[in-house]
Write a protein that holds these residues in place. Sequence first.
Motif, PDB file in Angstrom:
ATOM      1  N   UNK A  54     -38.977  63.479  28.035  1.00  6.87           N
ATOM      2  CA  UNK A  54     -39.904  62.361  28.163  1.00  6.87           C
ATOM      3  C   UNK A  54     -39.550  61.431  29.325  1.00  6.87           C
ATOM      4  N   UNK A  55     -38.285  61.416  29.747  1.00  6.03           N
ATOM      5  CA  UNK A  55     -37.883  60.536  30.848  1.00  6.03           C
ATOM      6  C   UNK A  55     -37.668  61.280  32.158  1.00  6.03           C
ATOM      7  N   UNK A  56     -37.685  62.611  32.123  1.00  3.43           N
ATOM      8  CA  UNK A  56     -37.527  63.389  33.343  1.00  3.43           C
ATOM      9  C   UNK A  56     -36.123  63.363  33.911  1.00  3.43           C
ATOM     10  N   UNK A  57     -35.140  63.007  33.088  1.00  6.42           N
ATOM     11  CA  UNK A  57     -33.745  62.985  33.517  1.00  6.42           C
ATOM     12  C   UNK A  57     -32.878  62.830  32.277  1.00  6.42           C
ATOM     13  N   UNK A  58     -31.599  63.141  32.428  1.00 10.43           N
ATOM     14  CA  UNK A  58     -30.641  62.921  31.344  1.00 10.43           C
ATOM     15  C   UNK A  58     -30.126  61.491  31.459  1.00 10.43           C
ATOM     16  N   UNK A  59     -30.848  60.593  30.789  1.00 14.68           N
ATOM     17  CA  UNK A  59     -30.617  59.161  30.931  1.00 14.68           C
ATOM     18  C   UNK A  59     -29.357  58.716  30.191  1.00 14.68           C
ATOM     19  N   UNK A  60     -28.875  57.546  30.591  1.00 14.21           N
ATOM     20  CA  UNK A  60     -27.690  56.956  29.968  1.00 14.21           C
ATOM     21  C   UNK A  60     -27.928  56.669  28.491  1.00 14.21           C
ATOM     22  N   UNK A  61     -29.075  56.052  28.178  1.00 14.77           N
ATOM     23  CA  UNK A  61     -29.338  55.691  26.785  1.00 14.77           C
ATOM     24  C   UNK A  61     -30.818  55.405  26.574  1.00 14.77           C
ATOM     25  N   UNK A  62     -31.205  55.284  25.300  1.00 15.77           N
ATOM     26  CA  UNK A  62     -32.597  55.052  24.910  1.00 15.77           C
ATOM     27  C   UNK A  62     -32.646  54.031  23.775  1.00 15.77           C
ATOM     28  N   UNK A 102     -29.542  60.676  35.392  1.00 13.03           N
ATOM     29  CA  UNK A 102     -28.471  61.672  35.569  1.00 13.03           C
ATOM     30  C   UNK A 102     -27.088  61.123  35.240  1.00 13.03           C
ATOM     31  N   UNK A 103     -27.014  60.391  34.127  1.00  7.96           N
ATOM     32  CA  UNK A 103     -25.704  59.884  33.687  1.00  7.96           C
ATOM     33  C   UNK A 103     -24.824  61.084  33.336  1.00  7.96           C
ATOM     34  N   UNK A 104     -23.600  61.101  33.858  1.00  7.18           N
ATOM     35  CA  UNK A 104     -22.768  62.293  33.803  1.00  7.18           C
ATOM     36  C   UNK A 104     -22.556  62.805  32.390  1.00  7.18           C
ATOM     37  N   UNK A 105     -22.194  61.906  31.453  1.00  7.00           N
ATOM     38  CA  UNK A 105     -21.917  62.402  30.108  1.00  7.00           C
ATOM     39  C   UNK A 105     -23.208  62.780  29.374  1.00  7.00           C
ATOM     40  N   UNK A 106     -24.358  62.269  29.807  1.00  7.51           N
ATOM     41  CA  UNK A 106     -25.622  62.721  29.237  1.00  7.51           C
ATOM     42  C   UNK A 106     -25.979  64.110  29.763  1.00  7.51           C
TER      43      UNK A 106
END
Length: 726
Positions: free
Chosen positions: A393-401, A424-428
């Motif tokens: 839904x966000x088009x990236x591996x975001x830090x948080x929601x 593109x948060x690394x741990x995500x």
Amino acid sequence: MLSVVMMAALAANAQGDVWRDEIAWRGQQAHMSVAKGERFILTGPFGKRDIGAQRMRTETASSMFDGLFAMAQEELTQNSVTAIRDDAFDHGQPIPCNCFETGAKWPYVWTRDLSYAIDLGLWQFDPQRSRNGLGFKLSSMRNPALPQGLYVMQDTGSGGSWPISTDRVVWFLGAQHLLDDKAFAGNVYRALSDTLAQDRQYAFDPELGLYRGETSFLDWREQTYPAWTASNVGFIAQSFALSTNVLHYQALQLAVRLAKEHGDAAKARRYEEQAAALRRAVNARFWRADRGMYMSYIGGDGTPYETYDLLGTALVIISGVAEGESARIALANYPTWAAGSPVIWPERSDQPVYHNRAIWPFVSAYALRAARVVDDPARIAHELRSIMRGAAMSGSNMENYELVTQATHVDEGELSGPVVDSPRQLWSVAAYLDMVNEGVFGLAQDGRIEPKLPVSLVPTLFGERDNIRLYGPERSITLRLPHKLQGNLLVADTIRQRGGETVVTLKAINQPLLPLRTDAPLYGPISPDAPAIDKDNRGWRVEADGKLVLYADGQRVGSIDGSTYIAQGAKPPCVSVTRVDGHGIESLHSPTVCGGEPAAIDDSWPRAWTAPATGRYRVWLRYENNHGPINTGVTAAVKVLLAHCGNEAPQRVPMVMPHSMGEQSSSQGVITAKAGAACRFELEQGFNMSDLSHFAHYTGGKGGSKGPLNDARIGDLIITPATGTL
């Protein structure tokens, strides 16, 4: 093709839409299509994203699943850099480092972010870059007056960093996977020995058998700790966190293994004894039988706090610290919402969204791992779908929601958030990769293949196929469905090796159902103001504002309505109060207040005092540390108080003095003395992060490029009879 019977069984197990090429959520859709050359096109609320072919790929019935796996690898490549930077180091100039940066908005390397990401599988994708990043977080000592060695760095943080925050040992969680390199392995063992010894000296509390310090990763104080810690982190320095203690347990376990490999049997036995004792202490102190959950943290005197966090819960299960059924119960009792699982619970109604009221994909990945440990198919599916949905839904591996909407921003005035949210948060990124490799295909950390796939996900991943595949550069894994699909969890039946391909034929088993907890209230009550305490001829009189719950010296006394008495005793109690809501949930505690007039000694060092009676005495310092702000820096002052009482051996008590706003109290410790004993107190210099060579590059505050700084203005030495466990 699947049989008609199999297709009927799959249909019966399907839950809502099957997420093959589209995910619908709260009136919006994300769509994944396959383009030429193994490329994917993702469209959604964010717009459009073209995802290139990657070195690893999956082949399932879900183009969404396959495309998001490619997107995670693409973002890992974007996070693979030759230089990093941060405004607080080298004046923001680039620092050469062939390593992973933390995210689009965080172009630096932080100890905990990198270490968790590596543990979530990045060591498999780029081991050398992983080693480089971990190596960047090691440092020698630049202060010649202190024991020399190799130490893991605690990043800038609460009250001037370590030992207010002590989760730097997470470094070893990542490093343990990369010991095939001899030189790196040598540094790991050296850093492990030196870092553990330092933490044992300054952060370990022999009274409770636990390591002090802030919750791992949850380092925005007022989001997760009582609001009054925003201006005084002394409580955090004195408290104990579940996650940080489990990380120390895991570091000790690694130390046992490496000491044995180095032929040091005595050292291995010592680490083994420390780990076993720590495991017992964690279960004794953090487990709440009435809630069936592990508390996130407890007070310095053992006071229980009605707060829980998902990372600590997951780590206590994954590490094996959780005993017996407590592992399954703790995960089952941790609340969920439709979008996923919150990183803390209960939420804070007076705080914006960040750690509060939020989903963090890397924590969801650890929760998925914990669900695999306890064979919980509902939780595995829930965390997996949360990770997928957020990325799609966000088009990236975001830090948080945000927790309820899984949005990257909700507008609620002062409570809007997430306050910070990086693509593109690394741990995500690592979370998505681990969800595929281990969460679906069962590629465990030790190389074993142990799939545990909920049957509810078969319609998404298999569709009408009888197999799905993970293609890697050196090996591939094929999962085959069984002929019969009767059960709720798919596990390995047979495993065959065919060249570079591992073929796993699955079988369906029935696991006891652990329904997701969806009925928990969102918020906990607001903390009350501090009570007042005074002594009269009836005892210690406590006054508070309204109907509250009273705690004294770490123990729950009971309800209080305006005022009550605590039985008179020789030792003055320390008390706090909480508020209980209609759901029976307790607030975080008020500030603690203590009765009596303690001895206050203000003189040049050494200072003298005569014990009025035989017993245990609590000691601390009044101080002021204005060398940095409350939320960052590396100049928490750390001293060692030496107590020489009579002819007894000197007693050593670490004194931690975080950055302060005016005069405050240091951390506390306990000494023993006999009646009439003349005690002489001296103050020795301790260690803080500014003493490490790496922080010569720190230009964002004191204790950096201009040299180490471990100092505070010292006021009274306070001595009072010890109560409770402290």
